[in-house]
Design an enzyme around this catalytic site. Structure first.
Site, PDB file in Angstrom:
ATOM      1  N   ASN A 159       0.613  -0.391  -0.209  1.00 43.82           N
ATOM      2  CA  ASN A 159      -0.271   0.162  -0.090  1.00 43.82           C
ATOM      3  C   ASN A 159       0.867   1.851  -0.177  1.00 43.82           C
ATOM      4  O   ASN A 159       0.768   2.499  -0.851  1.00 43.82           O
ATOM      5  CB  ASN A 159      -0.952  -0.092   1.200  1.00 43.82           C
ATOM      6  CG  ASN A 159      -0.182  -0.143   2.419  1.00 43.82           C
ATOM      7  OD1 ASN A 159       0.826  -0.839   2.970  1.00 43.82           O
ATOM      8  ND2 ASN A 159      -0.910   0.016   3.952  1.00 43.82           N
ATOM      9  N   GLU A 185       5.483  -9.012  -3.627  1.00 41.91           N
ATOM     10  CA  GLU A 185       5.821  -9.224  -4.726  1.00 41.91           C
ATOM     11  C   GLU A 185       4.465  -8.468  -5.910  1.00 41.91           C
ATOM     12  O   GLU A 185       4.647  -8.640  -7.308  1.00 41.91           O
ATOM     13  CB  GLU A 185       4.829 -10.889  -5.317  1.00 41.91           C
ATOM     14  CG  GLU A 185       3.062 -11.336  -4.646  1.00 41.91           C
ATOM     15  CD  GLU A 185       3.015 -12.011  -4.739  1.00 41.91           C
ATOM     16  OE1 GLU A 185       2.704 -12.968  -3.389  1.00 41.91           O
ATOM     17  OE2 GLU A 185       1.761 -12.996  -4.774  1.00 41.91           O
ATOM     18  N   GLY A 234       2.354  -5.635   7.292  1.00 41.23           N
ATOM     19  CA  GLY A 234       1.595  -6.141   6.693  1.00 41.23           C
ATOM     20  C   GLY A 234       0.493  -6.213   7.772  1.00 41.23           C
ATOM     21  O   GLY A 234       0.207  -5.092   8.840  1.00 41.23           O
ATOM     22  N   GLU A 237      -1.598 -11.240  10.935  1.00 38.82           N
ATOM     23  CA  GLU A 237      -1.710 -12.531  10.610  1.00 38.82           C
ATOM     24  C   GLU A 237      -0.211 -12.965   9.989  1.00 38.82           C
ATOM     25  O   GLU A 237       0.484 -13.936  10.741  1.00 38.82           O
ATOM     26  CB  GLU A 237      -2.713 -13.410   9.704  1.00 38.82           C
ATOM     27  CG  GLU A 237      -3.011 -14.448  10.068  1.00 38.82           C
ATOM     28  CD  GLU A 237      -4.072 -15.209   9.108  1.00 38.82           C
ATOM     29  OE1 GLU A 237      -5.013 -14.562   8.765  1.00 38.82           O
ATOM     30  OE2 GLU A 237      -3.562 -15.499   7.483  1.00 38.82           O
ATOM     31  N   GLU A 256       5.135  -3.532  11.924  1.00 29.82           N
ATOM     32  CA  GLU A 256       3.491  -2.320  12.299  1.00 29.82           C
ATOM     33  C   GLU A 256       2.514  -3.093  11.223  1.00 29.82           C
ATOM     34  O   GLU A 256       2.687  -3.410  10.571  1.00 29.82           O
ATOM     35  CB  GLU A 256       4.130  -1.155  10.604  1.00 29.82           C
ATOM     36  CG  GLU A 256       4.406   0.110  11.021  1.00 29.82           C
ATOM     37  CD  GLU A 256       2.283  -0.033  10.264  1.00 29.82           C
ATOM     38  OE1 GLU A 256       1.830   0.165  10.695  1.00 29.82           O
ATOM     39  OE2 GLU A 256       2.764   0.676   9.354  1.00 29.82           O
ATOM     40  N   CYS A 290      -3.019   1.481   7.017  1.00 28.53           N
ATOM     41  CA  CYS A 290      -3.238   0.311   8.641  1.00 28.53           C
ATOM     42  C   CYS A 290      -3.802   1.740   9.503  1.00 28.53           C
ATOM     43  O   CYS A 290      -4.114   0.867  10.284  1.00 28.53           O
ATOM     44  CB  CYS A 290      -1.781   0.253   8.928  1.00 28.53           C
ATOM     45  SG  CYS A 290      -0.141   2.319   8.811  1.00 28.53           S
ATOM     46  N   GLU A 390     -10.772  -5.702  10.736  1.00 31.68           N
ATOM     47  CA  GLU A 390      -9.858  -4.539   9.371  1.00 31.68           C
ATOM     48  C   GLU A 390      -9.995  -4.858   7.670  1.00 31.68           C
ATOM     49  O   GLU A 390      -9.978  -5.972   7.491  1.00 31.68           O
ATOM     50  CB  GLU A 390      -7.908  -4.246   9.711  1.00 31.68           C
ATOM     51  CG  GLU A 390      -7.652  -3.424   8.699  1.00 31.68           C
ATOM     52  CD  GLU A 390      -6.012  -3.243   8.811  1.00 31.68           C
ATOM     53  OE1 GLU A 390      -5.585  -4.484   9.021  1.00 31.68           O
ATOM     54  OE2 GLU A 390      -5.487  -2.353   8.405  1.00 31.68           O
ATOM     55  N   GLU A 467       8.342   3.315  14.581  1.00 28.33           N
ATOM     56  CA  GLU A 467       9.614   3.662  13.422  1.00 28.33           C
ATOM     57  C   GLU A 467       9.478   5.102  13.724  1.00 28.33           C
ATOM     58  O   GLU A 467       8.031   5.890  13.823  1.00 28.33           O
ATOM     59  CB  GLU A 467       8.641   3.396  12.234  1.00 28.33           C
ATOM     60  CG  GLU A 467       8.946   1.784  12.257  1.00 28.33           C
ATOM     61  CD  GLU A 467       8.918   0.765  10.813  1.00 28.33           C
ATOM     62  OE1 GLU A 467       7.647   0.465  10.058  1.00 28.33           O
ATOM     63  OE2 GLU A 467      10.093   0.959  10.078  1.00 28.33           O
TER      64      GLU A 467
HETATM   65  P1  NDP Z   1       0.933  -9.141   3.907  1.00 32.26           P
HETATM   66  O1  NDP Z   1       0.312  -9.189   5.379  1.00 32.26           O
HETATM   67  O2  NDP Z   1       0.722 -10.639   3.816  1.00 32.26           O
HETATM   68  O3  NDP Z   1       1.995  -9.022   3.314  1.00 32.26           O
HETATM   69  C1  NDP Z   1       2.727  -8.169   4.238  1.00 32.26           C
HETATM   70  C2  NDP Z   1       3.830  -8.837   2.921  1.00 32.26           C
HETATM   71  O4  NDP Z   1       4.944  -9.456   3.915  1.00 32.26           O
HETATM   72  C3  NDP Z   1       4.301  -8.588   1.856  1.00 32.26           C
HETATM   73  O5  NDP Z   1       5.801  -8.759   1.082  1.00 32.26           O
HETATM   74  C4  NDP Z   1       4.307  -9.801   1.876  1.00 32.26           C
HETATM   75  O6  NDP Z   1       5.035 -10.870   0.566  1.00 32.26           O
HETATM   76  C5  NDP Z   1       5.213 -10.620   2.768  1.00 32.26           C
HETATM   77  N1  NDP Z   1       4.784 -11.876   3.417  1.00 32.26           N
HETATM   78  C6  NDP Z   1       3.638 -12.896   2.614  1.00 32.26           C
HETATM   79  N2  NDP Z   1       3.722 -13.793   3.998  1.00 32.26           N
HETATM   80  C7  NDP Z   1       5.252 -13.989   5.118  1.00 32.26           C
HETATM   81  C8  NDP Z   1       5.498 -15.367   5.129  1.00 32.26           C
HETATM   82  N3  NDP Z   1       4.890 -15.974   5.728  1.00 32.26           N
HETATM   83  N4  NDP Z   1       6.914 -14.686   6.176  1.00 32.26           N
HETATM   84  C9  NDP Z   1       7.416 -13.337   5.031  1.00 32.26           C
HETATM   85  N5  NDP Z   1       6.951 -12.851   4.321  1.00 32.26           N
HETATM   86  C10 NDP Z   1       5.761 -12.738   4.221  1.00 32.26           C
HETATM   87  O7  NDP Z   1      -0.397  -9.038   3.039  1.00 32.26           O
HETATM   88  P2  NDP Z   1      -1.223  -8.700   1.978  1.00 32.26           P
HETATM   89  O8  NDP Z   1      -0.397  -8.037   0.522  1.00 32.26           O
HETATM   90  O9  NDP Z   1      -1.080 -10.018   1.600  1.00 32.26           O
HETATM   91  O10 NDP Z   1      -2.284  -8.171   2.405  1.00 32.26           O
HETATM   92  C11 NDP Z   1      -2.961  -9.100   3.213  1.00 32.26           C
HETATM   93  C12 NDP Z   1      -4.271  -8.100   4.098  1.00 32.26           C
HETATM   94  O11 NDP Z   1      -2.911  -7.528   4.888  1.00 32.26           O
HETATM   95  C13 NDP Z   1      -4.920  -6.859   3.621  1.00 32.26           C
HETATM   96  O12 NDP Z   1      -5.882  -7.041   3.554  1.00 32.26           O
HETATM   97  C14 NDP Z   1      -4.602  -5.967   4.822  1.00 32.26           C
HETATM   98  O13 NDP Z   1      -5.960  -6.211   6.107  1.00 32.26           O
HETATM   99  C15 NDP Z   1      -3.335  -6.375   5.223  1.00 32.26           C
HETATM  100  N6  NDP Z   1      -2.026  -5.243   5.022  1.00 32.26           N
HETATM  101  C16 NDP Z   1      -2.239  -4.002   6.196  1.00 32.26           C
HETATM  102  C17 NDP Z   1      -0.818  -2.948   6.062  1.00 32.26           C
HETATM  103  C18 NDP Z   1      -0.674  -2.524   6.735  1.00 32.26           C
HETATM  104  O14 NDP Z   1       0.273  -1.561   6.106  1.00 32.26           O
HETATM  105  N7  NDP Z   1      -0.456  -2.744   8.306  1.00 32.26           N
HETATM  106  C19 NDP Z   1      -0.273  -3.180   4.372  1.00 32.26           C
HETATM  107  C20 NDP Z   1      -0.507  -4.511   3.724  1.00 32.26           C
HETATM  108  C21 NDP Z   1      -2.155  -5.261   3.924  1.00 32.26           C
HETATM  109  P3  NDP Z   1       3.352 -11.165  -1.045  1.00 32.26           P
HETATM  110  O15 NDP Z   1       2.745 -10.125  -0.038  1.00 32.26           O
HETATM  111  O16 NDP Z   1       4.706 -10.707  -1.929  1.00 32.26           O
HETATM  112  O17 NDP Z   1       2.816 -11.711  -0.431  1.00 32.26           O
END
Ligand code: NDP
Length: 490
Positions: A159, A185, A234, A237, A256, A290, A390, A467
């Site tokens: 995002n 990705e 992210g 979970e 975060e 977020c 969320e 941060e």
């Molecule tokens: P994720 O939390 O799954 O991904 C965030 C990052 O972590 C990406 O670079 C992802 O890689 C990487 N990642 C995924 N699985 C693993 C793992 N097991 N170990 C280490 N790194 C990992 O977010 P999503 O993109 O799947 O989005 C899902 C939900 O997360 C959204 O709907 C939203 O609710 C929330 N989100 C919250 C954010 C925030 O700012 N707090 C930002 C983004 C999402 P890759 O994406 O390449 O799989």
């Protein structure tokens, strides 16, 4: 990497990874990057192989001594040069971020300029990382050194790709630590571009590596024995999985994570200013933030008047391709779109009142685009899914309260604790709320104001660590105590 010709950038020479100062082709899966407004692939990037994860962590370890021992004033010059390079390439970086994320152009530009500012701010900190002395009496001297923590991993979300990259990498490099960055990705381009610019700025080979890939690449990186600290942005979970992976090398973590942030409005507030702040706080970046203010807590006496104002603003918002700089762009992906749609259709099935939105938006210039109407559900019971979880989309819920205790209970009534807002003319009231609300940061008579020099992070399920600002350096510094026994002057 291949690039569509219709976009205002040229990705022709961008590698899939930057490891040890050299651009590499990725050894893993090939991924198409999709413009979520036009729904067409515009570039292709290959994931790193697991061997390349290892290679990048090794390169960062190898570069550590050289970068840690680089005189602080020189490190500052290099980071300042990187800030200047990012600013000088702002047009291209903005266009990439706009097309890749689907962001409105002006928001993408702001993210790019914020990235430059992070490097500038932390450049200024390089030569101010002083330790302490501790009094132990006349025959011993104790001091602390603030040393770089080691190799740091940065796992980034989609995002805010370039600003979250800079928010972690700039303080890490300022501290003398080295970096392996793994963007989402979905949005790897700006990370690869900044990693290349870092070489031009004089960051030594291996001090700033960038590799692409999805969860398994991130997990392998977080678990790598060379890694001393993992910074992750992210979902909650995935944050738990990162924390587990980082337990292998006993690495520190900055997490975060998500939020379900309340914005509380009292009858003595300026309702127009509050409505403006509330609408911006939830619909900015199409709600994929977020820190979005996704719960509007209203005093019962002003609920309808305030909601009318928010709904008017929501209906007036423009939607379109990011390059046309609308108020809202599309959601990032089909998965994210389905997530938002799922929450809304469950809320409808539960009989909740939808004051506006609640469906896909049709944008004539982008008929395939993943646009979603700004949506407001009113008077939502606390127990509903949409009041607790969320959504990460342009969906606001409202709730009402009568008393201060009631309001605080509602505000603290989710597992999250990222940010909170309050609009009131009563400073005492605002301060009582600020002290008792469970959140990492509180905004009074505004929302998300204050900029990037103010510490940022969550409590409860919203994360660990801080941060931004001077606090953002702490994760990247290891404090070492030295005690010298020298005896007393005889
Ligand atoms: P994720 O939390 O799954 O991904 C965030 C990052 O972590 C990406 O670079 C992802 O890689 C990487 N990642 C995924 N699985 C693993 C793992 N097991 N170990 C280490 N790194 C990992 O977010 P999503 O993109 O799947 O989005 C899902 C939900 O997360 C959204 O709907 C939203 O609710 C929330 N989100 C919250 C954010 C925030 O700012 N707090 C930002 C983004 C999402 P890759 O994406 O390449 O799989």
């Amino acid at each position: 990497m291949t690039a569509g010709l219709q976009y205002p950038f040229d990705l022709g020479s961008l590698p899939d990874a930057v490891i040890g100062g050299i651009g590499h082709a990725g050894g893993g899966l090939s991924r198409q990057l999709v413009d979520p407004a036009a729904r067409i692939s515009f570039a292709e990037v290959r994931d790193a192989s697991l061997a390349q994860v290892d290679h990048s962590a090794f390169a960062a370890q190898t570069a550590l001594r050289l970068w840690a021992d680089t005189p602080p004033a020189r490190r500052a010059q290099v980071l300042m040069a990187l800030a200047d390079l990012i600013a000088s390439q702002a047009d291209e970086l903005t266009a990439v971020e706009c097309v890749n994320v689907g962001k409105p152009l002006s928001q993408a530009r702001r993210d790019v300029l914020r990235a430059a500012e992070y490097f500038r701010f932390y450049a200024g900190a390089c030569d101010k990382l002083n330790g302490d002395t501790i009094p132990l009496g006349p025959d011993q001297t104790a001091m602390t050194l603030l040393q770089p923590v080691g190799v740091t991993a940065h796992i980034l979300p989609w995002n805010y790709p370039i600003s979250t990259l800079a928010r972690g990498v700039a303080p890490a490099l300022a501290a003398g630590a080295t970096v392996v960055a793994k963007p989402s990705e979905l949005t790897p381009l700006s990370t690869l571009m900044v990693a290349k610019l870092a070489l031009e700025a004089g960051v030594p080979d291996g001090a700033f590596n960038a590799i692409c890939g999805a969860g398994e690449v991130g997990e392998a990186l977080a678990a790598h024995p060379n890694v001393a600290h993992v910074t992750f942005t992210g979902s909650t979970e995935t944050g738990r999985r990162v924390m587990q992976a980082a337990s292998g090398p006993v690495a520190g973590v900055t997490l975060e994570l998500g939020g379900k942030s309340p914005v509380m409005v009292w009858p003595d507030a300026d309702l127009d200013a509050a409505a403006e702040g509330v609408a911006r706080g939830i619909f900015f970046n199409a709600g994929q933030v977020c820190a979005a203010g996704s719960r509007l807590l209203c005093h019962a006496d002003i609920h309808d008047a305030l909601v009318d104002r928010v709904v008017q603003r929501a209906r007036a918002m423009t939607m379109g391709h990011g390059l046309t700089d609308p108020d809202l762009g599309p959601l990032i992906s089909e998965a994210q779109f389905a997530r938002v749609e799922g929450f809304v259709s469950r809320a409808m099935a539960d009989g909740l009142t939808c004051a506006t939105g609640g469906q896909r938006a049709h944008v004539p210039d982008c008929p395939q685009g993943l646009f979603y109407e700004p949506t407001v559900f009113t008077r939502v019971p606390e127990t509903c899914d949409i009041a607790q979880v969320e959504v990460f989309g342009p969906v606001l819920i409202t709730q009402t309260f009568e008393t201060e205790e009631d309001a605080l209970r509602l505000a603290n009534g989710t597992p999250f604790g990222l940010v909170a807002g309050i609009y009131t003319a009563d400073a005492g009231h605002a301060m009582r709320f600020a002290r008792r609300v469970e959140a990492g940061q509180v905004f009074v008579n505004g929302f998300l104001q204050g900029g990037d020099t103010v510490p940022f992070g969550g409590v409860k399920h919203s994360g660990i660590g801080r941060e931004k600002g001077v606090s953002g350096l702490r994760a990247y510094l290891a404090e070492k105590s030295i005690v010298l026994s020298h005896g007393e002057l005889s």
